[in-house]
Motif scaffolding. Structure first.
Motif, mmCIF file in Angstrom:
data_model
loop_
_atom_site.group_PDB
_atom_site.id
_atom_site.type_symbol
_atom_site.label_atom_id
_atom_site.label_comp_id
_atom_site.label_asym_id
_atom_site.label_seq_id
_atom_site.Cartn_x
_atom_site.Cartn_y
_atom_site.Cartn_z
ATOM 1 N N GLU A 110 -52.122 22.981 -38.801
ATOM 2 C CA GLU A 110 -50.170 23.810 -39.233
ATOM 3 C C GLU A 110 -49.280 22.076 -39.085
ATOM 4 O OE1 GLU A 110 -47.253 25.408 -40.927
ATOM 5 O OE2 GLU A 110 -48.648 26.550 -40.947
ATOM 6 N N SER A 111 -49.423 21.688 -37.944
ATOM 7 C CA SER A 111 -48.572 20.555 -37.376
ATOM 8 C C SER A 111 -49.152 19.173 -38.420
ATOM 9 C CB SER A 111 -48.920 20.070 -35.666
ATOM 10 O OG SER A 111 -50.719 19.727 -35.483
ATOM 11 N N PHE A 112 -50.281 19.650 -38.626
ATOM 12 C CA PHE A 112 -50.451 18.139 -39.754
ATOM 13 C C PHE A 112 -49.665 18.793 -41.089
ATOM 14 C CE2 PHE A 112 -52.508 17.189 -44.071
ATOM 15 C CZ PHE A 112 -52.750 16.064 -43.814
ATOM 16 N N PHE A 113 -49.487 20.155 -41.683
ATOM 17 C CA PHE A 113 -49.113 19.874 -42.555
ATOM 18 C C PHE A 113 -47.398 19.600 -42.389
ATOM 19 C CE2 PHE A 113 -52.790 22.447 -44.196
ATOM 20 C CZ PHE A 113 -51.887 21.520 -45.196
ATOM 21 N N VAL A 114 -46.438 20.276 -41.087
ATOM 22 C CA VAL A 114 -45.514 19.731 -40.756
ATOM 23 C C VAL A 114 -44.830 18.527 -40.940
ATOM 24 C CG1 VAL A 114 -43.666 20.651 -38.787
ATOM 25 C CG2 VAL A 114 -45.228 22.223 -39.904
ATOM 26 N N GLU A 115 -45.504 17.409 -40.030
ATOM 27 C CA GLU A 115 -46.127 16.049 -40.343
ATOM 28 C C GLU A 115 -46.082 15.177 -41.847
ATOM 29 O OE1 GLU A 115 -45.372 12.908 -38.600
ATOM 30 O OE2 GLU A 115 -45.628 14.578 -38.188
ATOM 31 N N MET A 116 -46.763 16.330 -43.010
ATOM 32 C CA MET A 116 -47.104 15.509 -43.990
ATOM 33 C C MET A 116 -45.273 16.110 -44.601
ATOM 34 S SD MET A 116 -49.641 14.008 -43.990
ATOM 35 C CE MET A 116 -48.757 13.302 -45.124
ATOM 36 N N MET A 117 -45.339 17.069 -44.410
ATOM 37 C CA MET A 117 -43.198 17.638 -45.212
ATOM 38 C C MET A 117 -42.569 16.463 -44.941
ATOM 39 S SD MET A 117 -44.064 20.716 -46.573
ATOM 40 C CE MET A 117 -42.021 20.662 -46.917
ATOM 41 N N LYS A 118 -42.323 15.410 -44.415
ATOM 42 C CA LYS A 118 -41.724 14.402 -43.699
ATOM 43 C C LYS A 118 -41.635 13.424 -45.024
ATOM 44 C CE LYS A 118 -42.759 12.426 -39.634
ATOM 45 N NZ LYS A 118 -43.152 11.978 -39.301
ATOM 46 N N TYR A 119 -42.816 13.739 -45.712
ATOM 47 C CA TYR A 119 -42.900 12.618 -46.897
ATOM 48 C C TYR A 119 -42.907 13.223 -48.420
ATOM 49 C CZ TYR A 119 -45.133 10.298 -43.210
ATOM 50 O OH TYR A 119 -45.077 9.871 -41.578
ATOM 51 N N ARG A 120 -42.190 14.373 -48.310
ATOM 52 C CA ARG A 120 -41.823 15.115 -50.113
ATOM 53 C C ARG A 120 -41.410 14.453 -50.072
ATOM 54 N NH1 ARG A 120 -39.221 18.699 -46.315
ATOM 55 N NH2 ARG A 120 -37.425 19.170 -46.399
ATOM 56 N N VAL A 121 -41.641 14.447 -51.447
ATOM 57 C CA VAL A 121 -40.156 13.817 -52.482
ATOM 58 C C VAL A 121 -39.403 14.815 -53.488
ATOM 59 C CG1 VAL A 121 -39.575 12.372 -54.302
ATOM 60 C CG2 VAL A 121 -41.605 11.976 -53.182
ATOM 61 N N LEU A 122 -37.838 15.007 -52.713
ATOM 62 C CA LEU A 122 -37.544 15.576 -53.775
ATOM 63 C C LEU A 122 -36.635 16.174 -54.758
ATOM 64 C CD1 LEU A 122 -35.337 16.704 -50.151
ATOM 65 C CD2 LEU A 122 -37.253 18.305 -50.723
ATOM 66 N N PRO A 123 -36.557 16.875 -55.679
ATOM 67 C CA PRO A 123 -35.805 16.234 -57.109
ATOM 68 C C PRO A 123 -34.241 16.098 -56.933
ATOM 69 C CG PRO A 123 -36.637 18.981 -56.650
ATOM 70 C CD PRO A 123 -37.002 18.217 -55.511
ATOM 71 N N ARG A 124 -34.496 14.810 -57.974
ATOM 72 C CA ARG A 124 -33.259 14.763 -57.891
ATOM 73 C C ARG A 124 -32.097 15.660 -58.238
ATOM 74 N NH1 ARG A 124 -33.651 8.414 -59.072
ATOM 75 N NH2 ARG A 124 -34.659 7.873 -56.863
ATOM 76 N N SER A 125 -31.096 15.974 -57.940
ATOM 77 C CA SER A 125 -29.874 17.054 -58.851
ATOM 78 C C SER A 125 -29.416 16.309 -60.171
ATOM 79 C CB SER A 125 -28.970 17.630 -57.994
ATOM 80 O OG SER A 125 -29.654 17.452 -56.254
#
Length: 125
Positions: A110-125
């Motif tokens: 769970e902490s690994f996936f939380v850490e990986m969320m920092k690197y997500r790319v959000l779609p541009r609006s």
């Protein structure tokens, strides 16, 4: 031009990344080091199959022999992969009689996936 090239030295996992960050003057958060260690451990098909199998067992865990038989992997190879996953902190081990029962450490994952969320790319609006 002076080159800063230095040949790679044989080092333990995670050490090189920390050294490189240090040379660049960048701090390396412990969460980042943990993520690197976990990514190295799961960057192999057999290990991902082991994780998938253990997730299906509702965190009860399985002995190495059952894991090997379920995935049709020789015992010596399964031992190697289980050792790598346990060393990375992904698996927990507990002894039950003569068996070692392996299960996923849900808090680490769970902490690994939380850490990986920092690197997500959000779609541009």
């Amino acid at each position: 031009m002076i080159s800063n090239y230095q040949p790679e030295r044989d080092q333990s996992p995670g050490t090189r990344s920390q050294e490189e960050a240090s040379r660049a003057g960048l701090p390396m958060a412990s969460g980042t080091l943990t993520a690197v260690r976990l990514l190295k451990a799961i960057a192999q098909e057999t290990r991902l199959r082991i994780i998938e199998l253990l997730q299906q067992e509702d965190s009860l865990g399985l002995p190495a022999g059952v894991i090997a038989a379920s995935l049709d992997i020789p015992p010596n190879l399964i031992s190697f992969h289980l050792k790598e996953l346990a060393a990375a902190g992904i698996l927990q081990k507990k002894t039950s009689g003569r068996n070692i029962i392996y299960s996923i450490d849900s808090e680490i994952m769970e902490s690994f996936f939380v850490e990986m969320m920092k690197y997500r790319v959000l779609p541009r609006s």
